[in-house]
Design a protein around this motif. Structure first.
Motif, PDB file in Angstrom:
ATOM      1  N   CYS A  79      70.351  81.074 147.732  1.00  0.00           N
ATOM      2  CA  CYS A  79      69.317  82.001 148.212  1.00  0.00           C
ATOM      3  C   CYS A  79      69.567  82.486 149.632  1.00  0.00           C
ATOM      4  N   GLU A  80      70.150  81.658 150.468  1.00  0.00           N
ATOM      5  CA  GLU A  80      70.387  82.026 151.861  1.00  0.00           C
ATOM      6  C   GLU A  80      71.810  82.509 152.110  1.00  0.00           C
ATOM      7  N   GLY A  81      72.630  82.567 151.071  1.00  0.00           N
ATOM      8  CA  GLY A  81      73.989  83.078 151.196  1.00  0.00           C
ATOM      9  C   GLY A  81      74.900  82.206 152.044  1.00  0.00           C
ATOM     10  N   LYS A  82      74.713  80.895 151.947  1.00  0.00           N
ATOM     11  CA  LYS A  82      75.553  79.959 152.715  1.00  0.00           C
ATOM     12  C   LYS A  82      76.638  79.383 151.815  1.00  0.00           C
ATOM     13  N   GLY A  83      77.700  78.908 152.428  1.00  0.00           N
ATOM     14  CA  GLY A  83      78.764  78.252 151.689  1.00  0.00           C
ATOM     15  C   GLY A  83      78.350  76.834 151.332  1.00  0.00           C
ATOM     16  N   VAL A  84      79.108  76.214 150.433  1.00  0.00           N
ATOM     17  CA  VAL A  84      78.844  74.841 150.017  1.00  0.00           C
ATOM     18  C   VAL A  84      80.093  74.018 150.281  1.00  0.00           C
ATOM     19  N   ARG A  85      79.897  72.868 150.899  1.00  0.00           N
ATOM     20  CA  ARG A  85      80.986  71.934 151.163  1.00  0.00           C
ATOM     21  C   ARG A  85      80.667  70.639 150.420  1.00  0.00           C
ATOM     22  N   ILE A  86      81.623  70.134 149.641  1.00  0.00           N
ATOM     23  CA  ILE A  86      81.453  68.890 148.887  1.00  0.00           C
ATOM     24  C   ILE A  86      82.156  67.784 149.661  1.00  0.00           C
ATOM     25  N   GLU A  87      81.367  66.824 150.172  1.00  0.00           N
ATOM     26  CA  GLU A  87      81.962  65.712 150.905  1.00  0.00           C
ATOM     27  C   GLU A  87      80.932  64.614 151.111  1.00  0.00           C
ATOM     28  N   GLY A  88      81.441  63.418 151.289  1.00  0.00           N
ATOM     29  CA  GLY A  88      80.594  62.284 151.619  1.00  0.00           C
ATOM     30  C   GLY A  88      79.855  61.710 150.425  1.00  0.00           C
ATOM     31  N   GLY A  89      78.959  60.808 150.720  1.00  0.00           N
ATOM     32  CA  GLY A  89      78.188  60.140 149.682  1.00  0.00           C
ATOM     33  C   GLY A  89      78.653  58.710 149.500  1.00  0.00           C
ATOM     34  N   ASN A  90      77.885  57.961 148.776  1.00  0.00           N
ATOM     35  CA  ASN A  90      78.182  56.551 148.524  1.00  0.00           C
ATOM     36  C   ASN A  90      78.601  56.435 147.060  1.00  0.00           C
ATOM     37  N   TYR A  91      79.898  56.487 146.798  1.00  0.00           N
ATOM     38  CA  TYR A  91      80.378  56.517 145.417  1.00  0.00           C
ATOM     39  C   TYR A  91      81.685  55.764 145.253  1.00  0.00           C
ATOM     40  N   ILE A  92      81.971  55.440 143.999  1.00  0.00           N
ATOM     41  CA  ILE A  92      83.234  54.819 143.601  1.00  0.00           C
ATOM     42  C   ILE A  92      83.786  55.659 142.457  1.00  0.00           C
ATOM     43  N   ILE A  93      85.067  55.987 142.527  1.00  0.00           N
ATOM     44  CA  ILE A  93      85.693  56.749 141.453  1.00  0.00           C
ATOM     45  C   ILE A  93      86.159  55.779 140.382  1.00  0.00           C
ATOM     46  N   SER A  94      85.823  56.087 139.146  1.00  0.00           N
ATOM     47  CA  SER A  94      86.212  55.256 138.016  1.00  0.00           C
ATOM     48  C   SER A  94      87.728  55.235 137.893  1.00  0.00           C
ATOM     49  N   ARG A  95      88.300  54.077 137.837  1.00  0.00           N
ATOM     50  CA  ARG A  95      89.757  53.936 137.698  1.00  0.00           C
ATOM     51  C   ARG A  95      90.101  53.779 136.223  1.00  0.00           C
ATOM     52  N   GLY A  96      91.275  54.252 135.862  1.00  0.00           N
ATOM     53  CA  GLY A  96      91.679  54.174 134.465  1.00  0.00           C
ATOM     54  C   GLY A  96      90.862  55.155 133.654  1.00  0.00           C
ATOM     55  N   HIS A  97      90.247  54.697 132.598  1.00  0.00           N
ATOM     56  CA  HIS A  97      89.399  55.593 131.819  1.00  0.00           C
ATOM     57  C   HIS A  97      87.945  55.338 132.166  1.00  0.00           C
ATOM     58  N   CYS A  98      87.170  56.360 132.080  1.00  0.00           N
ATOM     59  CA  CYS A  98      85.750  56.275 132.416  1.00  0.00           C
ATOM     60  C   CYS A  98      84.993  55.554 131.304  1.00  0.00           C
ATOM     61  N   ARG A  99      83.820  55.084 131.623  1.00  0.00           N
ATOM     62  CA  ARG A  99      83.000  54.364 130.649  1.00  0.00           C
ATOM     63  C   ARG A  99      82.125  55.291 129.810  1.00  0.00           C
ATOM     64  N   CYS A 100      82.322  56.594 129.937  1.00  0.00           N
ATOM     65  CA  CYS A 100      81.482  57.555 129.219  1.00  0.00           C
ATOM     66  C   CYS A 100      81.707  57.455 127.715  1.00  0.00           C
ATOM     67  N   LYS A 101      80.614  57.321 126.991  1.00  0.00           N
ATOM     68  CA  LYS A 101      80.657  57.332 125.532  1.00  0.00           C
ATOM     69  C   LYS A 101      79.497  58.168 125.045  1.00  0.00           C
ATOM     70  N   PRO A 102      79.686  59.298 124.413  1.00  0.00           N
ATOM     71  CA  PRO A 102      80.989  59.907 124.146  1.00  0.00           C
ATOM     72  C   PRO A 102      81.616  60.404 125.445  1.00  0.00           C
ATOM     73  N   ARG A 103      82.931  60.598 125.386  1.00  0.00           N
ATOM     74  CA  ARG A 103      83.640  60.990 126.592  1.00  0.00           C
ATOM     75  C   ARG A 103      83.164  62.354 127.073  1.00  0.00           C
ATOM     76  N   CYS A 104      82.927  62.450 128.357  1.00  0.00           N
ATOM     77  CA  CYS A 104      82.476  63.716 128.942  1.00  0.00           C
ATOM     78  C   CYS A 104      83.674  64.652 129.115  1.00  0.00           C
ATOM     79  N   LYS A 105      83.402  65.882 129.487  1.00  0.00           N
ATOM     80  CA  LYS A 105      84.483  66.866 129.657  1.00  0.00           C
ATOM     81  C   LYS A 105      85.448  66.464 130.758  1.00  0.00           C
ATOM     82  N   ASN A 106      84.952  65.811 131.799  1.00  0.00           N
ATOM     83  CA  ASN A 106      85.809  65.357 132.888  1.00  0.00           C
ATOM     84  C   ASN A 106      86.758  64.270 132.405  1.00  0.00           C
ATOM     85  N   CYS A 107      86.252  63.328 131.624  1.00  0.00           N
ATOM     86  CA  CYS A 107      87.073  62.202 131.136  1.00  0.00           C
ATOM     87  C   CYS A 107      88.117  62.687 130.132  1.00  0.00           C
TER      88      CYS A 107
END
Length: 110
Positions: A79-107
């Motif tokens: 709405c305000e015409g600003k850019g978006v930056r993706i960074e930070g947060g408190n997260y862990i990236i799933s190693r190996g295969h993800c636990r998604c069942k059924p598998r999501c599009k990312n997995c």
């Protein structure tokens, strides 16, 4: 004494981290990686909040707060015409295969 913050599970790292407005290339709104994962699971994958919270290994209430925060930031950027930056947060990236069942599009891409 506050509780320790539990990291959120994210399927994989996002490749695109910066989105710029044509008109305003100096102002950005920062969305954390876990907020973007919440948007991806609910809005892109179409997963219910209860299931998405399980995939991120957090409570449904926490998931809902993360999702609302992310949507508010995204709406403000659009709405305000600003850019978006993706960074930070408190997260862990799933190693190996993800636990998604059924598998999501990312997995499915891994």
């Amino acid at each position: 004494m506050p509780r320790n913050v539990k990291p959120r599970m994210v399927c994989s790292e996002f490749k695109h981290k910066v989105f710029t407005s044509e008109e305003n290339q100096k102002e950005y709104i920062t969305i954390s990686v876990d907020e973007l994962e919440a948007i991806r699971l609910c809005d892109l994958e179409g997963i219910e909040q209860e299931e998405a919270a399980k995939r991120m290994e957090i409570s449904r209430g926490t998931f809902q707060r993360i999702l609302y925060s992310a949507r508010k930031k995204a709406a403000k950027a659009l709405c305000e015409g600003k850019g978006v930056r993706i960074e930070g947060g408190n997260y862990i990236i799933s190693r190996g295969h993800c636990r998604c069942k059924p598998r999501c599009k990312n997995c499915s891409k891994i």
